[in-house]
Structure formats: structure tokens, C-alpha cells
Design a protein around this motif. Structure first.
Motif, PDB file in Angstrom:
ATOM      1  N   TRP A   1       0.833  -1.200   0.000  1.00  0.00           N
ATOM      2  CA  TRP A   1       0.000   0.000   0.000  1.00  0.00           C
ATOM      3  C   TRP A   1       0.870   1.254   0.000  1.00  0.00           C
ATOM      4  N   VAL A   2       0.226   2.382  -0.217  1.00  0.00           N
ATOM      5  CA  VAL A   2       0.892   3.680  -0.219  1.00  0.00           C
ATOM      6  C   VAL A   2       0.190   4.579   0.788  1.00  0.00           C
ATOM      7  N   ALA A   3       0.976   5.238   1.655  1.00  0.00           N
ATOM      8  CA  ALA A   3       0.440   6.210   2.609  1.00  0.00           C
ATOM      9  C   ALA A   3       0.869   7.603   2.167  1.00  0.00           C
ATOM     10  N   SER A   4      -0.086   8.512   2.004  1.00  0.00           N
ATOM     11  CA  SER A   4       0.209   9.860   1.523  1.00  0.00           C
ATOM     12  C   SER A   4       0.159  10.876   2.656  1.00  0.00           C
ATOM     13  N   HIS A   5       1.052  11.835   2.581  1.00  0.00           N
ATOM     14  CA  HIS A   5       1.096  12.942   3.538  1.00  0.00           C
ATOM     15  C   HIS A   5       1.251  14.236   2.750  1.00  0.00           C
ATOM     16  N   PHE A   6       0.788  15.320   3.341  1.00  0.00           N
ATOM     17  CA  PHE A   6       0.839  16.614   2.678  1.00  0.00           C
ATOM     18  C   PHE A   6       1.683  17.556   3.522  1.00  0.00           C
ATOM     19  N   ALA A   7       2.820  17.985   2.969  1.00  0.00           N
ATOM     20  CA  ALA A   7       3.755  18.817   3.724  1.00  0.00           C
ATOM     21  C   ALA A   7       4.088  20.073   2.925  1.00  0.00           C
ATOM     22  N   GLU A   8       4.503  21.095   3.644  1.00  0.00           N
ATOM     23  CA  GLU A   8       4.921  22.347   3.025  1.00  0.00           C
ATOM     24  C   GLU A   8       6.447  22.366   3.000  1.00  0.00           C
ATOM     25  N   LEU A   9       7.019  22.208   1.812  1.00  0.00           N
ATOM     26  CA  LEU A   9       8.467  22.167   1.653  1.00  0.00           C
ATOM     27  C   LEU A   9       8.966  23.486   1.070  1.00  0.00           C
ATOM     28  N   GLN A  10      10.256  23.744   1.245  1.00  0.00           N
ATOM     29  CA  GLN A  10      10.833  24.996   0.766  1.00  0.00           C
ATOM     30  C   GLN A  10      11.751  24.729  -0.421  1.00  0.00           C
ATOM     31  N   PHE A  11      11.616  25.570  -1.461  1.00  0.00           N
ATOM     32  CA  PHE A  11      12.415  25.427  -2.677  1.00  0.00           C
ATOM     33  C   PHE A  11      12.969  26.786  -3.094  1.00  0.00           C
ATOM     34  N   PRO A  12      14.026  26.817  -3.924  1.00  0.00           N
ATOM     35  CA  PRO A  12      14.545  28.105  -4.405  1.00  0.00           C
ATOM     36  C   PRO A  12      13.517  28.831  -5.266  1.00  0.00           C
ATOM     37  N   HIS A  13      13.535  30.142  -5.190  1.00  0.00           N
ATOM     38  CA  HIS A  13      12.646  30.956  -6.023  1.00  0.00           C
ATOM     39  C   HIS A  13      13.102  30.843  -7.480  1.00  0.00           C
ATOM     40  N   LYS A  14      12.160  30.617  -8.388  1.00  0.00           N
ATOM     41  CA  LYS A  14      12.512  30.365  -9.790  1.00  0.00           C
ATOM     42  C   LYS A  14      13.101  31.592 -10.484  1.00  0.00           C
ATOM     43  N   SER A  15      12.635  32.785 -10.116  1.00  0.00           N
ATOM     44  CA  SER A  15      13.086  33.990 -10.831  1.00  0.00           C
ATOM     45  C   SER A  15      13.981  34.895  -9.992  1.00  0.00           C
ATOM     46  N   ARG A  16      14.012  34.696  -8.689  1.00  0.00           N
ATOM     47  CA  ARG A  16      14.850  35.542  -7.818  1.00  0.00           C
ATOM     48  C   ARG A  16      15.782  34.650  -7.004  1.00  0.00           C
ATOM     49  N   PRO A  17      16.965  34.352  -7.487  1.00  0.00           N
ATOM     50  CA  PRO A  17      17.887  33.467  -6.780  1.00  0.00           C
ATOM     51  C   PRO A  17      18.462  34.123  -5.530  1.00  0.00           C
ATOM     52  N   ASN A  18      18.960  33.308  -4.651  1.00  0.00           N
ATOM     53  CA  ASN A  18      19.635  33.808  -3.455  1.00  0.00           C
ATOM     54  C   ASN A  18      20.930  34.523  -3.862  1.00  0.00           C
ATOM     55  N   THR A  19      21.310  35.535  -3.081  1.00  0.00           N
ATOM     56  CA  THR A  19      22.461  36.369  -3.467  1.00  0.00           C
ATOM     57  C   THR A  19      23.434  36.526  -2.308  1.00  0.00           C
ATOM     58  N   LEU A  20      24.691  36.752  -2.667  1.00  0.00           N
ATOM     59  CA  LEU A  20      25.755  36.982  -1.691  1.00  0.00           C
ATOM     60  C   LEU A  20      26.698  38.034  -2.274  1.00  0.00           C
ATOM     61  N   LYS A  21      26.979  39.090  -1.494  1.00  0.00           N
ATOM     62  CA  LYS A  21      27.835  40.162  -2.007  1.00  0.00           C
ATOM     63  C   LYS A  21      28.533  40.895  -0.869  1.00  0.00           C
ATOM     64  N   ILE A  22      29.525  41.664  -1.259  1.00  0.00           N
ATOM     65  CA  ILE A  22      30.225  42.545  -0.319  1.00  0.00           C
ATOM     66  C   ILE A  22      29.762  43.970  -0.597  1.00  0.00           C
ATOM     67  N   ILE A  23      29.376  44.685   0.470  1.00  0.00           N
ATOM     68  CA  ILE A  23      28.883  46.057   0.321  1.00  0.00           C
ATOM     69  C   ILE A  23      29.745  47.003   1.146  1.00  0.00           C
ATOM     70  N   ASP A  24      29.684  48.277   0.789  1.00  0.00           N
ATOM     71  CA  ASP A  24      30.438  49.270   1.558  1.00  0.00           C
ATOM     72  C   ASP A  24      29.531  49.959   2.558  1.00  0.00           C
ATOM     73  N   GLY A  25      30.034  50.973   3.194  1.00  0.00           N
ATOM     74  CA  GLY A  25      29.275  51.658   4.220  1.00  0.00           C
ATOM     75  C   GLY A  25      28.024  52.325   3.714  1.00  0.00           C
ATOM     76  N   SER A  26      27.929  52.573   2.419  1.00  0.00           N
ATOM     77  CA  SER A  26      26.739  53.193   1.829  1.00  0.00           C
ATOM     78  C   SER A  26      25.798  52.156   1.222  1.00  0.00           C
ATOM     79  N   ASN A  27      26.014  50.888   1.540  1.00  0.00           N
ATOM     80  CA  ASN A  27      25.211  49.767   1.031  1.00  0.00           C
ATOM     81  C   ASN A  27      25.329  49.601  -0.474  1.00  0.00           C
ATOM     82  N   VAL A  28      26.401  50.077  -1.021  1.00  0.00           N
ATOM     83  CA  VAL A  28      26.671  49.909  -2.450  1.00  0.00           C
ATOM     84  C   VAL A  28      27.448  48.617  -2.648  1.00  0.00           C
TER      85      VAL A  28
END
Length: 742
Positions: free
Chosen positions: A154-181
Motif C-alpha cells: 500500500w501507499v500512505a500519503s502525507h501533505f507537507a509544506e516544503l521549501q524550494f529556491p525561487h525560480k526567478s529571484r535566486p539567493n544572493t551573496l555580495k560585499i557592500i560598503d558603508g553606503s550599502n553599495v
């Protein structure tokens, strides 16, 4: 000649009762004998009746002998098979000793096995939870179980809320200066790599290198008066899970975590929920009809987390200022670099943005079962994770293959007359990459009954990460079973030696090398610490360098086989043998082969460690005498149970089942009944997490005198002591057998 009709009345007990007979007459003309007369049958009919009776009896005997079904049951301790009154009408089963059963299992395991082919099939491409590829694999496993003609699928089904990367806005990493540039954009690496259950948003601050991110690493920083608060931290993979790394960083006051592999360019995937199961429904099963409560797991991090590549880590570490990193902390192949949190440019900061999104996903756990002969209501469960973010040869491919191979082998044995005493459940879990969600949600759904049904759990998650050392992560109840089994399985490196002999040659203290505690982010841990079911997990691992492709897109059959020097199928077969022999003993021994006295020794070791805090307790008017007494109660209870088993009739099924119920619930007795399964899901006082555990008590006592809270300390001692007393009382049996020693 007229037809004859006879009626014989056998209930005559008093002379004044009428006796019925039918005389020679046409059919239907019956007469009643006068009072006191007896029925007479002529000699020719007497001979006819006798002939018919003898013929019928002979036909019955011949039919019985020709259609009798051979049934194999085993006493692996070498004793006689037992019988139960409810099975008295069944034929006596063929008796097999342990060597016969082992040979039968080995024969069917090796005949027709397709370990290499199956691993390649189930790990040919990525198949994360919720993907069409994963659903296709679930269908394949179900069809395979059905092709074995198992008792139930048999198969037992469950419904969960999982997290995935955003398709159009990827995660970002950067170095900024004191003016947030933005000064420099730091490439994360593969945009598909992320940490499920990370907090989302943007943070910025300094960057602190904290080695592996363990509690002891943060303590060492404190000893150097280096503060982490308000900064991001960068840690390398290994030793502890991603979830633990992020949890420890949050405890230290960090605002974000960057995780990098220090020996491979490919970024590593990993969830950061400090727990197992669906964090959006803690303590509740994620069935479709569930009315979810308005709170989330306390294990969800409040800070951001993101994996990065090795080259990105080198770039960031080269920009750290302050003192040179401790030599023992220096990552492999890295030049000397600073510790942080300040960067070489004082006005520069690290900026991290996480945009992961939550999606509802239907999960599918696939089951196949073999019904037990004498204790069908007691289950031995064996399972492995099916889903994988990458191809997952090591992560899920080998484990899934071994579940299928064991199901095939044991079902073939059953179809050839062998029947286990207890039922065996073979399971393919979904959602494993998100924190053993499939396994945990199933436990939550049947929590009220599983402590009465599930006798043991055998996990085959990530069973091959190398070929050098055999390891068993386990509850203490399995120690004796493990030693017994590995003495009978050949080492894949030395075919003339058993695993036991091979590991002994590597060191005198083989147990320290082989037996390890359950890891806190696995399905095995959830079974034991949450549901109170003793769990065992087998694996082969490398001695020094871990398998570097785990949880990456390079976790393929070819890479895993190369790490194992071309011996992948051979080593997988050894794991299958160890797991299979364990399953047979667990499902067929008359008395469950669980060492219920093992916790007595475990408790003694912990109490010895607590003795160093006697003065600290005495200064507060506290004592551990009650705790010592509770341990004594437990020890005496195990001794009484052992004596009762020895002196009892093990051929009496009711007696056997009575003892087995007590033994299989020993782990459950160590779940604290004083805390909620919702707020403190891991209620096990020795293996779990929370204020009720021995670990929390030890940590509290290790603090400085001024940091100890007397009220909290009294509560912790009481929670631990009375849970232990409850375990002793449960083992004692009936209430009139419980002896108070306080």
C-alpha cells in the motif's frame, strides 16, 4: 428394493425420553419405537456402515498426507518450535536451526539479486520530493513489492509544506560598503543549491570563521574573547549536520550562516530544521484532513543559511581581518587567513539574501509487508529514504535497493514454507532530504498505537559511504544482537574473516569502533527519541576521508563505486547480509533479542559522571540519592524479568507474548511522560532533547555556580528521576509486584 432412511438420536440420557429410528419402509414412512425399545440394524447394513466408515477414514488420511502444507518456522537459538492453542489444528511445522535458516537466507539473497542494476536504476537522475521522477520511482517500488506477492502492499500519503529556491529571484551573496553599495558580487555556485527551512530575507554584517560550527568551537572563541553576535558566520561541512550548525550559530547570536565544502568545489545541499518531520505541523501528522495548529516547530531557524562553493569560500576567507586563524582550524588547502568578524576593509560588510519559497507537496511512503505467524500484531520495520536532491547513489540509491533485495529474499523464503513469528514491514520513505518527513509523519499519525505494535526499526539510510569500517548506529538495546550478527557476515575486504574479526584486528576495543549513537537528523532517531521504538542503522564508512559527494549532484554510482575501489556491489551485499540476519532474529526469536538490561550499564556510566557535581548539589541542599535509587530499581526490575523468562515455559505462546510486550516497550518507558510531544517531541531522557534529558541536566550542572538556577535544577532532577522510576515500575509488571525503595 425400496430405498431406506435412517435417523439416529444420540441424546438419550433418561429412560422416559423417546428414541427415534426408522424401520424398513418406503421413504417418508417413519415410525417411533415404543418406550424403552432400542434401535436395531440388520447385519448386512452393519457391514455396509463399517465399510463406508473405514473407507472415509482412509480417504481422509490419504488426503491429509497428500495436501499437507510444509511450514517452516525457526527458533534461532536452536530450541524447539513453539505452538499455540489457536494453531493446534494446523500441521506441526518443520523445525530449522539457525545455521539452516542462515544458509537459506544467503542462498535466496545471492540467487537472482540485482544490486548493481537496481542502484543504477534508482539513482540515474535527481528525484527530489514532489518531483515527477520521485513519483515514478515510488510507482516502481510499489509494483516491485506487488510482483513479490507480498501479503500486503500500500501507499500512505502525507501533505507537507516544503521549501524550494525561487525560480526567478535566486539567493544572493555580495560585499557592500558603508553606503550599502555593492562592492563585489560573490557567486554562490550552483543556483539550485540551498538550505531548506532557512529564514528568508536579507541580512548584513561582519563575517566570522567558526570552523565546523560546533558548541566547542564557539566556546573556544569565547575563551579568546572573540564575539560572534551580529555577524554572519562561515563554517565548513562535516562532523555535525547543517541543522546543528545553524542552530549553534543562532544560539551564539549570528545573523546568518554560510556553509562550504573544504575539499570539493561542488556546493553541498542540506536542510536546517533542527528536528525531523514537517516543521509546520509539529506533533501532528500531515494528513490532508488535519486541522493544522497555528504554531511551528521550535527547531525552525530564525536566521538565514546558504551553502556556497569552495572557490567562493576562499574569496571570502581571504578578506577576513583580525588575528590569523588557529592552525588546527585551517581548512584543507587554504592559505592562512584571518578569523573575522571584521573584514580587511573596515567599512565593508557581507550581505546575504535568501528568497526561498514554500510549496505544498504530496509525499508518498510505499509499504510492503509479510504477516507473522504467531505475533502478527507486532512489527519489525525496515526502511530507507527514497527521494534525493541529486542522483543520490549513496544518499538513497543503495538503501532503496537493499530494502527491495531484503523484501525479495524474505518473501521467497516465505513462499517456500518459511514463516516469521512477527510481521515485517518494508518501507520506502519520502521527504527524507527535508528532515525524515515521511518517516516522522507516519510515526505521528500512528503514535498512539506504534509503541504497542512496532518492536524494532532497522534503517538503511546512507548505508555505504566507504568500504573500510563497519558501523552500527544504535539504541543500546541492540548491542548484543550486533555482535552476534557481525560474527556471521564475511568482511568485504577480507573474505576469510568475519566483520567482527576484521574490526577486532583494527583495534582491541572493537565496540568503540563499531557501535555509535544514533544521529539526530535521521529516521532512526525519530523512531527512538520520538516514538520509543528501538532503532538500528548499519553502514560502511571510510576511515579518514569521508565520502565528499554526499548531498551533491555528483553523488552518482560511478563516483561512489570509485571511492569504494570498485567494490560497491560486494560491500552492499555485506550490509544486506547483516541487515537480513538481524531481521530474521528480530522476527523469529521466541524472545525478542533486545538487551533490556543494557540501559542499566548506560545509566551507571552517566551517574558516575554526575558524581563530580556532588559538592555543587550539596551546597544547594540537593542530592542525587533518589536518582541512584531509581537506577537500582531499574536494575532489579531487569534482573527479575530475566529470571522470570528463564523459569517460564517458553513453549507457551501466551507467556512468550507477555514477555515480548514488556521487552519491546522498554525504549518507550524512557520517554518522559511529563513533557508534551508537541513542545518536546524528542522525549527520550537519554537520547532526546530538552530540559527533561540527562544531557540538559549535565549541561546545567557544568555551568558556573552563579549561572545555576536552583528551581530549574530541581525540576530537571525530578523529571529525569521519575521517568526512570516509571520505566522500572513498567518492567516490574503488575502493580502488586512493584516495590518502593525510596
Amino acid at each position: 428394493m425400496p430405498s431406506q432412511s435412517y435417523s439416529i438420536y444420540r441424546g438419550v440420557e433418561e429412560e422416559d425420553e423417546a428414541e427415534l429410528h426408522t424401520e424398513d419402509a418406503p421413504q417418508g414412512n417413519q415410525k417411533t419405537n415404543p418406550k424403552g425399545s432400542r434401535f436395531r440394524i440388520s447385519p448386512q447394513y452393519q457391514k455396509l456402515i463399517i465399510a463406508i466408515t473405514v473407507s472415509a477414514f482412509a480417504a481422509f488420511i490419504l488426503g491429509y498426507l497428500s495436501t499437507r502444507r510444509t511450514c517452516t518456522t525457526c527458533d534461532i537459538n536452536g530450541g524447539d518450535s513453539t505452538s499455540d492453542e489457536s494453531y493446534e489444528e494446523e500441521p506441526e511445522p518443520i523445525r530449522m536451526d539457525w545455521s539452516d535458516l542462515k544458509d537459506l537466507f544467503t542462498k535466496y539473497l545471492k540467487d537472482g539479486g540485482q544490486i548493481e542494476k537496481t542502484i543504477r536504476k534508482v539513482s540515474r537522475t535527481a528525484h527530489p520530493a514532489g518531483s515527477p521522477e520521485n513519483e515514478e520511482l515510488a510507482d516502481y517500488i510499489l509494483q516491485t513489492f506487488q510482483s513479490y506477492n507480498m501479503d500486503h502492499t500500500w501507499v500512505a500519503s502525507h501533505f507537507a509544506e516544503l521549501q524550494f529556491p525561487h525560480k526567478s529571484r535566486p539567493n544572493t551573496l555580495k560585499i557592500i560598503d558603508g553606503s550599502n553599495v555593492t562592492v563585489e558580487q560573490i557567486p554562490i555556485g550552483d543556483p539550485d543549491v540551498y538550505c531548506p527551512y532557512s529564514a528568508t530575507g536579507e541580512v548584513q554584517g561582519g563575517l566570522m570563521y567558526v570552523n565546523y560550527g560546533r558548541p566547542e568551537d564557539y566556546k573556544e572563541l569565547q575563551s579568546w574573547n572573540i564575539k560572534v553576535g551580529g555577524s554572519l558566520v562561515i563554517v565548513r561541512t562535516g562532523l555535525i549536520s547543517f541543522a546543528e550548525k545553524v542552530h549553534n550559530a543562532e544560539e551564539a547570536g549570528a545573523v546568518g550562516v554560510l556553509i562550504f565544502p573544504d575539499s570539493e568545489e561542488t556546493p553541498v545541499y542540506g536542510h536546517v530544521h533542527f528536528g525531523t518531520g514537517d516543521p509546520n505541523t509539529p506533533g501532528f501528522p500531515s494528513f490532508n484532513h488535519t486541522q493544522f495548529p497555528p504554531f511551528k516547530s521550535s527547531g525552525l531557524p530564525k536566521i538565514l543559511a546558504q551553502p556556497i562553493s569552495l572557490s567562493s569560500a576562499r574569496t571570502l576567507l581571504s578578506k577576513l581581518g583580525n588575528s590569523t586563524v588557529f592552525e588546527k582550524w585551517r581548512a584543507a588547502d587554504f592559505p592562512s587567513h584571518g578569523m573575522g568578524p571584521a573584514l580587511t576593509r573596515a567599512d565593508h560588510k557581507i550581505h546575504l539574501g535568501v528568497t526561498n519559497v514554500a510549496c505544498g507537496v504530496e509525499l508518498h511512503n510505499v509499504f510492503g509487508s509479510i504477516t507473522g505467524r504467531y505475533e502478527p500484531e507486532h512489527y519489525i520495520v525496515v526502511g530507507a529514504q527514497r527521494d534525493s536532491w541529486g542522483p543520490g547513489a549513496a544518499k538513497s540509491g543503495v538503501g532503496t535497493t537493499l530494502v527491495l533485495e531484503l523484501a525479495r529474499t524474505l518473501t521467497m523464503m516465505v513462499h517456500n514454507g518459511f514463516q516469521p513469528r512477527r510481521s515485517i514491514l518494508f518501507v520506502s520513505w519520502d521527504g527524507g532530504d527535508f528532515g525524515s518527513i515521511g518517516a516522522t509523519e507516519w510515526l505521528e499519525g500512528y503514535l498512539s498505537m506504534l509503541h504497542l505494535k512496532a518492536a524494532a526499526y532497522l534503517s538503511l539510510d546512507t548505508p555505504l559511504l566507504g568500504d573500510e569500517n563497519f558501523q552500527a548506529k544504535t539504541s543500546p538495546l541492540f548491542n548484543s544482537l550486533i555482535e552476534n550478527v557481525i560474527k556471521q557476515v564475511h568482511s568485504p575486504l577480507q573474505s576469510q574473516q568475519s566483520i567482527y574479526d576484521y574490526m577486532r584486528l583494527k583495534g582491541s576495543n572493537w565496540k568503540a569502533q563499531v557501535i555509535a549513537p544514533l544521529q539526530k537528523d535521521t529516521s532512526a532517531f525519530a523512531f527512538t527519541a520520538f516514538a520509543g521504538v528501538p532503532a538500528l542503522e548499519f553502514s560502511f564508512v571510510e576511515g579518514s576521508v569521508p565520502y565528499k559527494f554526499l548531498d551533491t549532484k555528483r553523488d552518482t554510482y560511478e563516483n561512489l563505486n570509485e571511492v569504494m575501489h570498485g567494490r560497491l556491489p560486494t560491500v552492499a551485499l555485506s550490509v544486506a547480509e547483516a541487515a537480513g540476519l538481524s531481521l530474521i532474529k528480530l522476527s523469529h526469536d521466541h524472545i525478542l533479542p533486545l538487551d533490556y538490561a543494557a540501559y542499566s550499564d548506560v545509566l551507571l556510566k552517566h551517574l558516575v559522571n554526575l558524581q563530580k557535581y556532588q559538592k555543587k548539589l550539596k551546597s544547594r541542599g540537593l542530592t542525587l540519592d533518589w536518582l541512584y535509587s531509581a537506577r537500582g530499581d531499574y536494575t532489579r526490575a531487569t534482573q527479575r524479568l530475566k529470571k522470570a523468562i528463564i523459569q517460564s515455559d517458553i513453549h507457551n505462546e501466551k507467556v512468550i507474548q507477555f514477555f515480548n510486550v514488556q521487552i519491546m516497550r522498554v525504549e518507550f518507558y524512557f520517554l518522559s511522560q511529563y513533557v508534551s510531544a508537541i513542545s518536546s517531541p524528542y522525549r527520550h531522557i537519554l537520547l532526546g532533547r530538552g530540559e527533561h534529558t540527562l544531557e540538559a541536566l549535565m549541561e546545567h550542572l557544568s555551568q558556573d555556580q552563579n549561572d545555576i538556577n536552583d528551581s530549574d535544577l530541581r525540576k530537571q532532577i525530578a523529571l529525569f528521576t521519575w521517568t526512570l522510576v516509571g520505566a522500572a515500575n513498567a518492567l516490574n509488571g503488575e502493580v502488586w509486584e512493584v516495590q518502593r525503595s525510596f
